[in-house]
Design a protein around this motif. Structure first.
Motif, PDB file in Angstrom:
ATOM      1  N   LEU A   1     -12.384  94.099  -4.387  1.00  0.00           N
ATOM      2  CA  LEU A   1     -11.120  93.397  -4.614  1.00  0.00           C
ATOM      3  C   LEU A   1     -11.377  91.931  -4.929  1.00  0.00           C
ATOM      4  O   LEU A   1     -10.782  91.370  -5.865  1.00  0.00           O
ATOM      5  N   HIS A   2     -12.271  91.300  -4.198  1.00  0.00           N
ATOM      6  CA  HIS A   2     -12.565  89.893  -4.444  1.00  0.00           C
ATOM      7  C   HIS A   2     -13.262  89.707  -5.793  1.00  0.00           C
ATOM      8  O   HIS A   2     -13.051  88.683  -6.466  1.00  0.00           O
ATOM      9  N   SER A   3     -14.045  90.683  -6.201  1.00  0.00           N
ATOM     10  CA  SER A   3     -14.657  90.631  -7.522  1.00  0.00           C
ATOM     11  C   SER A   3     -13.595  90.707  -8.619  1.00  0.00           C
ATOM     12  O   SER A   3     -13.673  89.986  -9.626  1.00  0.00           O
ATOM     13  N   PHE A   4     -12.612  91.582  -8.404  1.00  0.00           N
ATOM     14  CA  PHE A   4     -11.487  91.665  -9.347  1.00  0.00           C
ATOM     15  C   PHE A   4     -10.756  90.333  -9.415  1.00  0.00           C
ATOM     16  O   PHE A   4     -10.459  89.826 -10.507  1.00  0.00           O
ATOM     17  N   TRP A   5     -10.453  89.753  -8.274  1.00  0.00           N
ATOM     18  CA  TRP A   5      -9.753  88.462  -8.265  1.00  0.00           C
ATOM     19  C   TRP A   5     -10.551  87.392  -9.006  1.00  0.00           C
ATOM     20  O   TRP A   5      -9.978  86.597  -9.752  1.00  0.00           O
ATOM     21  N   ALA A   6     -11.863  87.378  -8.826  1.00  0.00           N
ATOM     22  CA  ALA A   6     -12.699  86.368  -9.479  1.00  0.00           C
ATOM     23  C   ALA A   6     -12.668  86.529 -10.998  1.00  0.00           C
ATOM     24  O   ALA A   6     -12.506  85.541 -11.740  1.00  0.00           O
ATOM     25  N   ARG A   7     -12.805  87.755 -11.481  1.00  0.00           N
ATOM     26  CA  ARG A   7     -12.775  87.991 -12.924  1.00  0.00           C
ATOM     27  C   ARG A   7     -11.372  87.750 -13.486  1.00  0.00           C
ATOM     28  O   ARG A   7     -11.223  87.223 -14.599  1.00  0.00           O
ATOM     29  N   ARG A   8     -10.376  88.116 -12.738  1.00  0.00           N
ATOM     30  CA  ARG A   8      -8.988  87.842 -13.129  1.00  0.00           C
ATOM     31  C   ARG A   8      -8.761  86.345 -13.284  1.00  0.00           C
ATOM     32  O   ARG A   8      -8.161  85.881 -14.262  1.00  0.00           O
ATOM     33  N   ASP A   9      -9.241  85.559 -12.328  1.00  0.00           N
ATOM     34  CA  ASP A   9      -9.018  84.116 -12.358  1.00  0.00           C
ATOM     35  C   ASP A   9      -9.695  83.464 -13.556  1.00  0.00           C
ATOM     36  O   ASP A   9      -9.171  82.498 -14.131  1.00  0.00           O
ATOM     37  N   ILE A  10     -10.853  83.977 -13.950  1.00  0.00           N
ATOM     38  CA  ILE A  10     -11.521  83.459 -15.149  1.00  0.00           C
ATOM     39  C   ILE A  10     -10.635  83.658 -16.375  1.00  0.00           C
ATOM     40  O   ILE A  10     -10.467  82.748 -17.207  1.00  0.00           O
ATOM     41  N   ALA A  11     -10.044  84.848 -16.493  1.00  0.00           N
ATOM     42  CA  ALA A  11      -9.160  85.130 -17.632  1.00  0.00           C
ATOM     43  C   ALA A  11      -7.910  84.251 -17.593  1.00  0.00           C
ATOM     44  O   ALA A  11      -7.461  83.747 -18.633  1.00  0.00           O
TER      45      ALA A  11
END
Length: 224
Positions: free
Chosen positions: A74-84
């Motif tokens: 989940l935190h990996s998803f949030w990190a990649r989401r935030d980059i976008a």
């Protein structure tokens, strides 16, 4: 802007109402789920996940991918989401003008009430120049016992603003959000932008919206 508002407070959802974040966030989620074996189109991903906290769909993600839903993922998803979001996020047309008018007419009695995590809300409002309008009045479903479609996050905003539910206008763009606002006792105006792949005006009305508009500017006619 002259005149008065027929509500004492205006509560704005964030994703899809103030910021055009859903295609970006869902694009990242779709890609990460495909990496785990769950293949679907962006539209299908939006149909399933828009308006919901990703963690609330953990059981379905585990079932479809055959892999555990972990905090690390989940935190990996949030990190990649935030980059976008940092790279591409834009405000919904008319958002800043509507927020500014609502702030002026209510004497600052506005709030951003979202089912997203608090870091995402702050990132998005900051990126689009809206954060200063909502300082101290940002509410996340992640901080509540239950997120949308339950009313908890809206009730928390109403309590802090010290306004009665029937004195509040909620602006939402999903069935989940509309149901949350209605359950909290507020008047809800639905927003359904042209070409929305997730929801129709009829679905927002069926969920309890008193009116549905196709652009943010049209909400002014509803709040008088």
């Amino acid at each position: 802007m002259s005149g008065t508002l027929r509500f004492d407070a205006v509560l704005f959802d964030c994703d899809g109402v103030l910021v055009d974040s859903e295609p970006l966030t869902m694009g990242v989620l779709r890609d990460m789920l495909e990496e785990r074996g769950w293949r679907m189109s962006l539209e299908d991903c939006m149909q399933i996940f828009v308006g919901k906290a990703t963690k609330d769909e953990a059981a379905r993600i585990e079932r479809e991918t055959g892999q555990p839903f972990t905090t690390e993922w989940l935190h990996s998803f949030w990190a990649r989401r935030d980059i976008a979001l940092h790279a591409h996020l834009q405000a919904i047309p008319g958002a800043e003008a509507l927020v500014r008018d609502a702030y002026a007419l209510t004497g600052g009695q506005i709030a951003c009430v979202s089912g997203a995590d608090r870091d995402k809300i702050g990132l998005q409002l900051g990126k689009t120049g809206l954060l200063h309008w909502f300082e101290g009045r940002i509410f996340s479903g992640h901080d509540m016992p239950r997120s949308k479609p339950h009313p908890d996050v809206y009730l928390a905003a109403m309590a802090q603003l010290q306004v009665e539910p029937q004195q509040c206008l909620v602006i939402e763009d999903t069935v989940t959000g509309v149901r949350a606002g209605v359950a909290a006792g507020a008047a809800v105006c639905g927003l359904c932008l042209p070409g929305n792949p997730v929801v129709s005006p009829e679905q927002l009305l069926a969920a309890g919206a008193q009116q549905v508009v196709a652009k943010l500017d049209d909400i002014r006619a509803f709040w008088r």
